[in-house]
Design an enzyme around this catalytic site. Structure first.
Site, PDB file in Angstrom:
ATOM      1  N   CYS A 129       2.037   6.338  -0.634  1.00  0.00           N
ATOM      2  CA  CYS A 129       2.384   5.703  -1.906  1.00  0.00           C
ATOM      3  C   CYS A 129       3.099   6.692  -2.816  1.00  0.00           C
ATOM      4  O   CYS A 129       4.114   6.370  -3.445  1.00  0.00           O
ATOM      5  CB  CYS A 129       1.135   5.142  -2.581  1.00  0.00           C
ATOM      6  SG  CYS A 129      -0.144   6.365  -2.994  1.00  0.00           S
ATOM      7  N   ASN A 287       0.368   1.992  -6.927  1.00  0.00           N
ATOM      8  CA  ASN A 287       0.395   2.830  -5.725  1.00  0.00           C
ATOM      9  C   ASN A 287       0.285   1.997  -4.457  1.00  0.00           C
ATOM     10  O   ASN A 287       0.911   2.299  -3.443  1.00  0.00           O
ATOM     11  CB  ASN A 287      -0.728   3.861  -5.779  1.00  0.00           C
ATOM     12  CG  ASN A 287      -2.105   3.240  -5.956  1.00  0.00           C
ATOM     13  OD1 ASN A 287      -2.342   2.523  -6.927  1.00  0.00           O
ATOM     14  ND2 ASN A 287      -3.019   3.523  -5.042  1.00  0.00           N
TER      15      ASN A 287
END
Length: 318
Positions: A129, A287
Site C-alpha cells: 500500500c 491504504n
C-alpha cells in the site's frame, strides 16, 4: 455482448472483500467467480455467498474442486507472503493468471501509473500500500533528474491494519524499498510504515523525500502533478496534501546517505493523503483502497489482453 473473464479471490479479509465489491461494481472486464478462505465463519465468505458468489473454506485445494474453477482466468491473492508462494505454484500449474496483493514479490512489481502496460508476466505483484501511494512520486522526480536516494514514510490507521498487514511488516519494508529502486528509479531506497492508533482513525498519510541531481523545480512540480492525475484515474481519493517543497543541499554541506556516502543535490519533499472510496472499508482506510484499486486496474488490463488474444476461459455476458 460484453466478454468478461471470471476471477477468484483468495483471502476473504478486509482487502479481499473490498476487492470483491470493486470487481462487482466497477470492473470493465472482470466478474466474480469465487471467494476462497480457510475459516468457515469468515464474514467475507458469508458476504460473497449472499451475493451469489461461489465460496470455499478449504483454501486453494477447495478452489480447485469448485465447478467454477474451470472458468477462472485470474486469481487475486490477498493472503500473506508465505502463503502466496504455495498458492502461486498451484495456480501456475493450471495456467491461471495471478495478481499478488501480498509482499511476496515473486513476479515483477506493478504500479499502474508507472508500468501497467509494460508488464505481461503470469504473476504480477502489487508491491505494498505504501509503495502504491509513494513510488509514483519518486518515479515522477526520476523523469526529470537522476534520483540518488528516496525515503518514504507511510502512516496508516491501526484499525485499517488487519492480521495480514501486521504479519507482513518486515516484508512490507523490504518489498517497498526494493520497488523504490526498481520502479522509482532511486539508487537507494528506504521505507517506513507507522501504525497510528489515534481515535478517530486518521486517513492514510504519506511523506516522500527524494534527493536528486539539481534540476528545474518547475519541471519536477509539473511531473509530480501529472503523476498525481495518473494515479487519480484509478484512485480518486489520492491527492497532494500541500505544495511540493524543495531544499538545495550544497556541495560544501553534503549529507550522509547510508550506502551512498556524502551526497549533495536537490531535496524534494512530497506530502500525500489517500482517502478510500468506501466501497466496503471506511474512507480512512486509503491504504487498503489503493491496493485493491491498483489490483483491479491490473486485473482489468490482463483480462483485456486475454480477451483480445482469445485465450480467456470466461463466458460472454451481457
Amino acid at each position: 455482448m460484453n466478454h468478461k473473464v471470471k476471477v477468484a479471490i483468495i483471502g476473504p479479509g478486509n482487502i479481499g472483500t473490498d476487492l470483491m465489491f470493486k470487481v462487482m461494481r466497477n470492473s470493465k472486464h472482470l466478474e466474480m467467480g469465487a471467494m476462497v478462505g480457510v475459516d468457515p465463519t469468515s464474514d467475507g465468505l458469508a458476504r460473497a455467498a449472499r451475493l451469489g458468489v461461489a465460496t470455499t473454506a478449504d483454501g486453494i485445494e477447495g478452489l480447485l474442486k469448485l465447478e467454477v474453477f474451470k472458468d477462472i482466468d485470474i486469481v487475486f491473492d490477498a493472503t500473506s507472503a508465505g502463503a502466496h508462494k504455495a498458492h502461486n505454484e498451484v495456480l501456475q500449474a493450471h495456467s491461471v493468471q495471478v495478481i499478488d496483493l501480498t509482499p511476496a514479490a515473486i513476479g515483477p512489481y506493478v504500479i499502474p501509473a508507472i508500468n501497467l502496460e509494460a508488464e505481461n508476466a503470469t504473476n504480477m505483484n502489487m508491491v505494498t500500500c505504501g509503495g502504491q501511494a509513494t513510488i509514483p512520486m519518486v518515479a515522477a522526480v526520476s523523469r526529470v533528474a537522476k534520483v540518488h536516494y528516496a525515503e518514504i514514510v507511510a502512516s496508516i490507521s491501526s484499525k485499517s491494519a488487519g492480521p495480514g498487514t501486521r504479519a507482513n511488516i518486515d516484508e512490507f519494508t523490504e518489498t517497498t524499498r526494493s520497488a523504490i529502486e526498481k520502479l522509482g528509479g532511486a539508487s537507494r531506497g528506504k521505507a517506513i510504515i507507522i501504525l497510528n492508533p489515534a481515535e478517530p482513525p486518521l486517513i492514510m498519510r504519506d511523506t516522500v523525500f527524494v534527493l536528486s541531481e539539481i534540476a528545474e523545480r518547475e519541471a519536477i512540480e509539473a511531473s509530480i502533478a501529472k503523476m498525481v492525475l495518473d494515479v487519480q484515474a484509478y484512485v480518486p481519493g489520492y491527492r497532494l496534501k500541500q505544495k511540493v517543497q524543495f531544499d538545495t543541499i550544497p556541495a560544501d554541506q553534503p549529507i550522509n546517505v547510508p550506502g551512498l556516502g556524502l551526497m549533495h543535490g536537490l531535496k524534494t519533499s512530497v506530502f500525500l493523503e489517500v482517502e478510500g472510496a468506501a466501497h466496503y472499508l471506511p474512507s480512512y482506510a486509503g491504504n487498503l483502497d489503493i491496493m485493491t484499486s491498483a489490483a483491479m486496474t491490473c486485473g482489468d488490463m490482463m483480462a483485456r489482453r486475454r480477451i483480445a488474444s482469445g485465450i480467456a476461459r470466461g463466458k460472454e455476458t451481457v
